[in-house]
Design an enzyme around this catalytic site. Sequence first.
Site, PDB file in Angstrom:
ATOM      1  N   TRP A 197       2.214  -1.475   9.472  1.00 39.21           N
ATOM      2  CA  TRP A 197       2.835  -0.171   9.221  1.00 39.21           C
ATOM      3  C   TRP A 197       4.145  -0.097   9.993  1.00 39.21           C
ATOM      4  O   TRP A 197       4.150  -0.185  11.206  1.00 39.21           O
ATOM      5  CB  TRP A 197       1.904   0.961   9.671  1.00 39.21           C
ATOM      6  CG  TRP A 197       2.450   2.298   9.280  1.00 39.21           C
ATOM      7  CD1 TRP A 197       3.290   3.081  10.016  1.00 39.21           C
ATOM      8  CD2 TRP A 197       2.228   2.974   8.036  1.00 39.21           C
ATOM      9  NE1 TRP A 197       3.600   4.210   9.311  1.00 39.21           N
ATOM     10  CE2 TRP A 197       2.966   4.168   8.095  1.00 39.21           C
ATOM     11  CE3 TRP A 197       1.491   2.693   6.888  1.00 39.21           C
ATOM     12  CZ2 TRP A 197       2.980   5.084   7.053  1.00 39.21           C
ATOM     13  CZ3 TRP A 197       1.505   3.599   5.860  1.00 39.21           C
ATOM     14  CH2 TRP A 197       2.243   4.787   5.946  1.00 39.21           C
ATOM     15  N   TYR A 250      -4.027   1.537  16.171  1.00 37.64           N
ATOM     16  CA  TYR A 250      -2.725   1.331  16.795  1.00 37.64           C
ATOM     17  C   TYR A 250      -2.778   1.043  18.291  1.00 37.64           C
ATOM     18  O   TYR A 250      -1.993   0.246  18.790  1.00 37.64           O
ATOM     19  CB  TYR A 250      -1.850   2.572  16.589  1.00 37.64           C
ATOM     20  CG  TYR A 250      -1.345   2.763  15.186  1.00 37.64           C
ATOM     21  CD1 TYR A 250      -0.082   2.329  14.806  1.00 37.64           C
ATOM     22  CD2 TYR A 250      -2.128   3.403  14.228  1.00 37.64           C
ATOM     23  CE1 TYR A 250       0.402   2.513  13.512  1.00 37.64           C
ATOM     24  CE2 TYR A 250      -1.661   3.583  12.929  1.00 37.64           C
ATOM     25  CZ  TYR A 250      -0.402   3.139  12.575  1.00 37.64           C
ATOM     26  OH  TYR A 250       0.062   3.316  11.292  1.00 37.64           O
ATOM     27  N   GLU A 270       8.387  10.461  10.105  1.00 32.87           N
ATOM     28  CA  GLU A 270       7.187  10.354  10.934  1.00 32.87           C
ATOM     29  C   GLU A 270       6.582  11.740  11.158  1.00 32.87           C
ATOM     30  O   GLU A 270       6.437  12.229  12.273  1.00 32.87           O
ATOM     31  CB  GLU A 270       7.526   9.657  12.257  1.00 32.87           C
ATOM     32  CG  GLU A 270       6.359   9.347  13.171  1.00 32.87           C
ATOM     33  CD  GLU A 270       5.191   8.646  12.477  1.00 32.87           C
ATOM     34  OE1 GLU A 270       4.056   8.849  12.920  1.00 32.87           O
ATOM     35  OE2 GLU A 270       5.411   7.903  11.497  1.00 32.87           O
ATOM     36  N   TRP A 271       6.282  12.394  10.036  1.00 29.52           N
ATOM     37  CA  TRP A 271       5.583  13.665  10.027  1.00 29.52           C
ATOM     38  C   TRP A 271       6.255  14.691  10.939  1.00 29.52           C
ATOM     39  O   TRP A 271       7.458  14.875  10.831  1.00 29.52           O
ATOM     40  CB  TRP A 271       4.099  13.450  10.342  1.00 29.52           C
ATOM     41  CG  TRP A 271       3.475  12.463   9.397  1.00 29.52           C
ATOM     42  CD1 TRP A 271       3.077  11.185   9.684  1.00 29.52           C
ATOM     43  CD2 TRP A 271       3.214  12.639   7.989  1.00 29.52           C
ATOM     44  NE1 TRP A 271       2.591  10.559   8.546  1.00 29.52           N
ATOM     45  CE2 TRP A 271       2.663  11.430   7.500  1.00 29.52           C
ATOM     46  CE3 TRP A 271       3.398  13.691   7.100  1.00 29.52           C
ATOM     47  CZ2 TRP A 271       2.293  11.258   6.171  1.00 29.52           C
ATOM     48  CZ3 TRP A 271       3.021  13.524   5.764  1.00 29.52           C
ATOM     49  CH2 TRP A 271       2.479  12.320   5.313  1.00 29.52           C
ATOM     50  N   ASN A 299      -7.511   2.144  10.244  1.00 23.52           N
ATOM     51  CA  ASN A 299      -6.182   2.289  10.834  1.00 23.52           C
ATOM     52  C   ASN A 299      -6.330   2.264  12.345  1.00 23.52           C
ATOM     53  O   ASN A 299      -7.096   3.048  12.914  1.00 23.52           O
ATOM     54  CB  ASN A 299      -5.532   3.606  10.418  1.00 23.52           C
ATOM     55  CG  ASN A 299      -5.143   3.644   8.957  1.00 23.52           C
ATOM     56  OD1 ASN A 299      -5.354   2.683   8.224  1.00 23.52           O
ATOM     57  ND2 ASN A 299      -4.563   4.755   8.524  1.00 23.52           N
ATOM     58  N   GLU A 352      -7.077   8.611   6.785  1.00 26.59           N
ATOM     59  CA  GLU A 352      -7.275   9.241   8.095  1.00 26.59           C
ATOM     60  C   GLU A 352      -7.721  10.700   8.011  1.00 26.59           C
ATOM     61  O   GLU A 352      -6.990  11.613   8.426  1.00 26.59           O
ATOM     62  CB  GLU A 352      -6.003   9.148   8.939  1.00 26.59           C
ATOM     63  CG  GLU A 352      -5.611   7.750   9.324  1.00 26.59           C
ATOM     64  CD  GLU A 352      -4.472   7.726  10.344  1.00 26.59           C
ATOM     65  OE1 GLU A 352      -4.094   8.799  10.847  1.00 26.59           O
ATOM     66  OE2 GLU A 352      -3.974   6.631  10.645  1.00 26.59           O
ATOM     67  N   HIS A 386      -2.759  11.107   0.921  1.00 31.20           N
ATOM     68  CA  HIS A 386      -2.183  10.845   2.232  1.00 31.20           C
ATOM     69  C   HIS A 386      -1.495  12.121   2.718  1.00 31.20           C
ATOM     70  O   HIS A 386      -0.297  12.146   2.977  1.00 31.20           O
ATOM     71  CB  HIS A 386      -1.205   9.675   2.176  1.00 31.20           C
ATOM     72  CG  HIS A 386      -0.952   9.033   3.507  1.00 31.20           C
ATOM     73  ND1 HIS A 386      -0.965   7.667   3.704  1.00 31.20           N
ATOM     74  CD2 HIS A 386      -0.688   9.567   4.724  1.00 31.20           C
ATOM     75  CE1 HIS A 386      -0.704   7.392   4.964  1.00 31.20           C
ATOM     76  NE2 HIS A 386      -0.535   8.544   5.610  1.00 31.20           N
ATOM     77  N   ARG A 444       0.850  -1.187   0.000  1.00 30.92           N
ATOM     78  CA  ARG A 444       0.000   0.000   0.000  1.00 30.92           C
ATOM     79  C   ARG A 444       0.886   1.238   0.000  1.00 30.92           C
ATOM     80  O   ARG A 444       1.719   1.422   0.895  1.00 30.92           O
ATOM     81  CB  ARG A 444      -0.909  -0.003   1.238  1.00 30.92           C
ATOM     82  CG  ARG A 444      -1.791   1.244   1.310  1.00 30.92           C
ATOM     83  CD  ARG A 444      -2.719   1.235   2.518  1.00 30.92           C
ATOM     84  NE  ARG A 444      -3.410   2.510   2.589  1.00 30.92           N
ATOM     85  CZ  ARG A 444      -3.466   3.287   3.669  1.00 30.92           C
ATOM     86  NH1 ARG A 444      -2.895   2.898   4.800  1.00 30.92           N
ATOM     87  NH2 ARG A 444      -4.102   4.439   3.641  1.00 30.92           N
ATOM     88  N   GLU A 502      -3.750   0.016   8.468  1.00 31.57           N
ATOM     89  CA  GLU A 502      -2.522   0.335   9.207  1.00 31.57           C
ATOM     90  C   GLU A 502      -2.614  -0.245  10.602  1.00 31.57           C
ATOM     91  O   GLU A 502      -3.663  -0.178  11.251  1.00 31.57           O
ATOM     92  CB  GLU A 502      -2.291   1.854   9.320  1.00 31.57           C
ATOM     93  CG  GLU A 502      -1.861   2.551   8.053  1.00 31.57           C
ATOM     94  CD  GLU A 502      -1.568   4.027   8.293  1.00 31.57           C
ATOM     95  OE1 GLU A 502      -1.203   4.401   9.442  1.00 31.57           O
ATOM     96  OE2 GLU A 502      -1.711   4.812   7.346  1.00 31.57           O
TER      97      GLU A 502
END
Length: 767
Positions: free
Chosen positions: A605, A497, A612-613, A495, A361, A305, A259, A558
């Site tokens: 993921w 976590y 990481e942003w 997604n 997201e 994204h 993906r 994710e």
Amino acid sequence: PAPPPGRAPALARRPPQGKPPAAMSRPSSAGYDLAESDTDVQHAGAAVVHQGRGRVRSVAGGLTAMCAAAVVGTAVFKSYAGGPVRSWRGVPLSLEETELHAAIAERARARSSTTSNSLLRLDQSLDSKGSSLCPGWTIRDCERKKFPLPYLPGEYPTEYTYNGSFPAGFIWGMGTAAYQVEGSYKKDGRGASIWDTFSGANTVGMPGNNCSYCCQTAPCPVNAAMADKGATGNVACDHYNMWKTDISLMKAMGLKYYRFSISWPRIIPTGKLADGVNQAGIDFYNNLINGLIQANITPFVTLYHWDLPQGLLNPPTEQAWWSRDQDGNPDGKIMKDWLDYVTVCFSSFGDRIKDWVTFNEPWTFVFLGSGYGKAPSIEAYADMDTDVWIAAHNVLNAHAAAVDLYRRKFKPTQNGKISITVNSDWREPMFNTMEDIATADRAQIVRLGWFAEPIFGTCGDYPPELKILLGDKLPKFTHQQKQLLKGSSDFFGLNHYAAEWATFDPTSKDKDYSFLRSSEDGFVKGQSAWLYSCPWGFRKILNWVKNRYNNPPTIVTENGWSWPADTPDEGAADSSRLMYYANYTSEMLKAIVEDGVNVTGYFAWSVMDNYEWEQGYKQRFGVVYNDYQLGPDPNGPLPLTPQPTEGQQWRRRKDSSCWLEALFRSNALADPHNASLRCTCHAVFEGEFRDANGCPRTISLNGWSVTMSGKDASAARGKSNATVCDTPWSQNATGFVSGGSIVMDFSAVGGPERLGGFWDASVPEGA
């Protein structure tokens, strides 16, 4: 630290030492049978009223009389009888927490003496947000809510099983996002994105960099919400240049699906079709897609994204997702540009792409993008009372329009599927009370249901609870928009976590109207500040989706775990991440087999450590360690701050990737403690091998260093016309190894200067 062998990384409320879970109290029609001590009451996991010894009465379905020593959920309150209030953790609550839960207990006691008529009067005097004790619902509706299953309080697993197979055809994959891995941010005509501007990349002269708040002179400023100042996506994982190496890596990992997202500014640099399509961007994704298919890896594509073209965000004239008319209502002005972009993607790639995701997201880039750490986080769109609801409304309508376009124009010939990916952690009621059960459910609704309900619900509209909570602040869909939204997904993309405990807090200042006070006590923490492992919470959120939305086909798009590492060896030994995946997939299988949840796929993921942003490169989510080869970045906001560089990066698989490979190849759970499922060490490379022509290559190791000698075929042929390897190399090739990765320099023998490879355990010996 990694959890001890056999233990879950998420440890929740444990029974008293020496008291096995089977000895815990279980519900009966008359109430709960509890042992005769306060300690046993604390661990019973029931919402009860303590009436002395022996049998006590459940209050989970409608609170009954509270006595002086009150038990709410698993917390024993002794404030009325003297002594400190203690939580289920057995530690004193803060004064603020004590007062909060004492107030809840007092309200419960007051309600217990009311008659049905007084309850009716209470229902009739609600404020605009519903019951003051249960915002979003009436008291009666709230009291009907049940504790979320399949685990009751006190029944949470602390160990997990690792056997069983997944349904035939189950989708296994891993994911990345364009801005997080591609790099080459100025290369081949790419335009500026809002993440370039947010992170402080030098966007001077780039297509689309003409906005009211854009940088005009380098070095460019960094947004205040950026945590790791100086980190940009300028180079990232250098995937734009290393995509062939990365496909080889994925093939060696046994990856079935990959993906990835398409960068809008790489396809249409300014975001506006009238300004032209970037053919170099089209070529890059065509090459990537074709390479994946040749490696028997199925591409799974996300259209958006988060890397919006900067040319579409130029307040107040260009407002992108935040656009509104003169009356302040969402106007969807970006719709034409969005549909132009997805049309180019469907037309260019749809003959090979059979799985599409419109948005990844939306909660994250809408809610957190309004000043909470994600781009754009600018003052023009930082009003949490209006801007987030406007942006969400425009995004939902854009999703529905893209799906409608695909189904009408492209699906008849391309025969693909299309959906959206929403995200949410799990919120577990901290106490088995009406208020906390409702709070946990409300948190799911305002974060996940906000975007899922219009698509997967029955009305094409926002959740009724959210409409009660927000009133006129929530925009309204037209009848036509509702018709397009309803059913506008072929699967439920989720997604997920982490998890947290949820308790009701009427004083909460959280802008999402969840009225939530959270806690992560008892859960193991990952590297990221927000990441707490709770495998059984994963099973619960899958059940929540099943129960709320009539069990749609669900793909977990994710799921992953961050863990720090400063060296390749540290990164490779990621037992914490391995156990996370083992325990989460174990609970996912239980949700499928025991609960009947229609989960059809799972994406870990991420393929590799990446950007990481706003946290930059320090947090590592990858199942492959990425050596960024840090160095100066002249296009960064802080040129001397070490950042990833081009041309020298290399990857090394972590143990979690090898465990996942066993899962992918067998379609069955594997024992995470089986040492044979760990990744190989570099000693496997030593010895003699043969190239595609059958000519010998001899590898010698000296630590990480490699020398390779060999013979090549001359023009001469034997009588059988077979290849004759009779020309020794005049010099040896050199390189290095790390785990199952090898990087060689063949320039001395007329080959490439840098070539990476990966040990593939699935290839038969001698093949």
